[in-house]
Scaffold this active site. Structure first.
Site, short mmCIF file in Angstrom:
data_model
loop_
_atom_site.label_atom_id
_atom_site.label_comp_id
_atom_site.label_asym_id
_atom_site.label_seq_id
_atom_site.Cartn_x
_atom_site.Cartn_y
_atom_site.Cartn_z
N TYR A 163 0.82 -1.21 0.00
CA TYR A 163 0.00 0.00 0.00
C TYR A 163 0.86 1.27 0.00
O TYR A 163 0.42 2.30 -0.53
CB TYR A 163 -0.98 -0.02 1.17
CG TYR A 163 -2.15 -0.95 0.89
CD1 TYR A 163 -3.22 -0.52 0.12
CD2 TYR A 163 -2.14 -2.26 1.33
CE1 TYR A 163 -4.27 -1.37 -0.19
CE2 TYR A 163 -3.18 -3.13 1.03
CZ TYR A 163 -4.23 -2.68 0.27
OH TYR A 163 -5.28 -3.53 -0.04
N ASP A 182 -8.63 6.05 -4.43
CA ASP A 182 -7.87 7.26 -4.76
C ASP A 182 -8.71 8.51 -4.51
O ASP A 182 -9.92 8.43 -4.26
CB ASP A 182 -7.37 7.21 -6.22
CG ASP A 182 -8.51 7.21 -7.24
OD1 ASP A 182 -9.29 8.19 -7.28
OD2 ASP A 182 -8.64 6.23 -8.00
N HIS A 242 -15.07 1.81 -0.45
CA HIS A 242 -13.97 0.90 -0.15
C HIS A 242 -12.83 1.61 0.59
O HIS A 242 -11.73 1.07 0.67
CB HIS A 242 -13.44 0.25 -1.42
CG HIS A 242 -14.40 -0.74 -2.01
ND1 HIS A 242 -14.29 -1.21 -3.30
CD2 HIS A 242 -15.49 -1.35 -1.49
CE1 HIS A 242 -15.28 -2.07 -3.55
NE2 HIS A 242 -16.02 -2.16 -2.46
N CYS A 283 -6.38 3.68 12.97
CA CYS A 283 -5.78 3.03 14.13
C CYS A 283 -6.70 1.92 14.60
O CYS A 283 -7.87 2.16 14.92
CB CYS A 283 -5.55 4.04 15.24
SG CYS A 283 -4.85 3.31 16.75
N CYS A 305 -3.77 8.93 19.69
CA CYS A 305 -3.76 8.06 20.87
C CYS A 305 -2.36 7.57 21.24
O CYS A 305 -2.19 6.94 22.28
CB CYS A 305 -4.70 6.88 20.66
SG CYS A 305 -4.11 5.67 19.43
N GLY A 322 -16.68 2.45 -15.51
CA GLY A 322 -15.37 1.84 -15.29
C GLY A 322 -15.37 0.73 -14.26
O GLY A 322 -14.39 0.57 -13.53
N GLU A 357 -15.15 -1.83 -22.03
CA GLU A 357 -15.76 -2.99 -22.70
C GLU A 357 -16.89 -3.50 -21.81
O GLU A 357 -17.00 -3.10 -20.64
CB GLU A 357 -14.73 -4.08 -22.93
CG GLU A 357 -14.02 -4.54 -21.69
CD GLU A 357 -12.85 -5.45 -21.98
OE1 GLU A 357 -12.46 -6.20 -21.06
OE2 GLU A 357 -12.31 -5.42 -23.10
N ALA A 400 -12.68 6.10 -20.90
CA ALA A 400 -13.47 6.93 -20.00
C ALA A 400 -13.25 8.41 -20.27
O ALA A 400 -14.19 9.22 -20.21
CB ALA A 400 -13.13 6.61 -18.55
#
Length: 235
Positions: free
Chosen positions: A52, A93, A108, A116, A138, A175, A203, A219
């Site tokens: 990530y 994003d 998502h 945390c 914290c 998309g 597609e 797009a």
């Protein structure tokens, strides 16, 4: 007119962000079960963070494309006419926001946020994450994770999503692969309530036949044309 737009990885692909389920997508090169599950994070958090962190740095160097900017125009244009756009994205994003969209629901999660696991709070986070990093509010160390929804976890704000979907006049998927639930089920939910549906994709998706209207192409080319037609009331 109230429009519900669902966007997926295909809307950001032309900005240099990878799709997932295409033959050259991320999950063809990386095993999601080793990188995008709570179990993977518990087993090897360093490996998950590395994946990530790579994606976060890729995102920070990306720019919105014409499709993102067109949807921001649609939001503003519908508001001027007394309508609304509910922009729900499967993408983690922030390109919709950087293109000018004011209200975006990230079902998502968001890559540029950290969460945390000890206190449950989230905050903006543009740097690399690591096991050792403490959460500022914290001060707990070892509990930071990307604020993203992994396989086996429930998408965010589903009640708000279904409320907006059932209040729309038009549902549009842009998309998306049509293979990831619950988002893949939005089209059948809309059709069941008499809401017109449209797919805009490179597609046909896995559930393309369920859409009343289908438009295919890049797009950055197809979405601006569709938006201008909506705002000129030609459809």
């Amino acid at each position: 007119m109230n429009i519900f737009v669902l966007t997926g990885a295909g809307v950001s692909a032309e900005s240099g962000l990878g799709t997932f389920r295409d033959k050259d997508g991320l999950w063809s090169r990386f095993d999601p079960m080793k990188l995008a599950t709570p179990e993977a994070f518990a087993h090897d958090p360093d490996q998950v963070h590395a994946f990530y962190n790579m994606r976060r740095q890729n995102l920070l160097s990306a720019e919105p494309n014409a499709a993102h900017r067109a949807l921001a125009r649609l939001e503003a244009g519908l508001a001027e006419r007394g309508g609304s756009l509910f922009l729900c994205t499967q993408n983690i994003d922030d390109l919709h926001e950087r293109a000018g969209a004011k209200r975006v629901l990230h079902m998502h999660g968001e890559l540029l946020k950290a969460r945390c696991t000890a206190c449950g709070d989230t905050m903006l986070w543009h740097e690399d994450l690591s096991v050792a990093a403490p959460f500022p509010s914290c001060r707990h160390s070892g509990g930071l994770r990307p604020h993203v929804v992994w396989f086996g976890e429930m998408p965010l704000e589903m009640d708000a999503i279904y409320d907006a979907l059932l209040g729309a006049n038009l549902f549009v998927a842009i998309g998306t692969s049509g293979s990831v639930y619950p988002a893949a089920g939005f089209v059948s939910e809309a059709r069941g309530h008499g809401i017109r549906t449209c797919e805009i994709n490179l597609e046909p998706s896995d559930n393309a036949r369920q859409f009343d209207e289908r438009r295919y192409g890049e797009a950055s080319e197809v979405v601006p044309v569709w938006v201008e037609q909506v705002l000129s009331q030609k459809i």
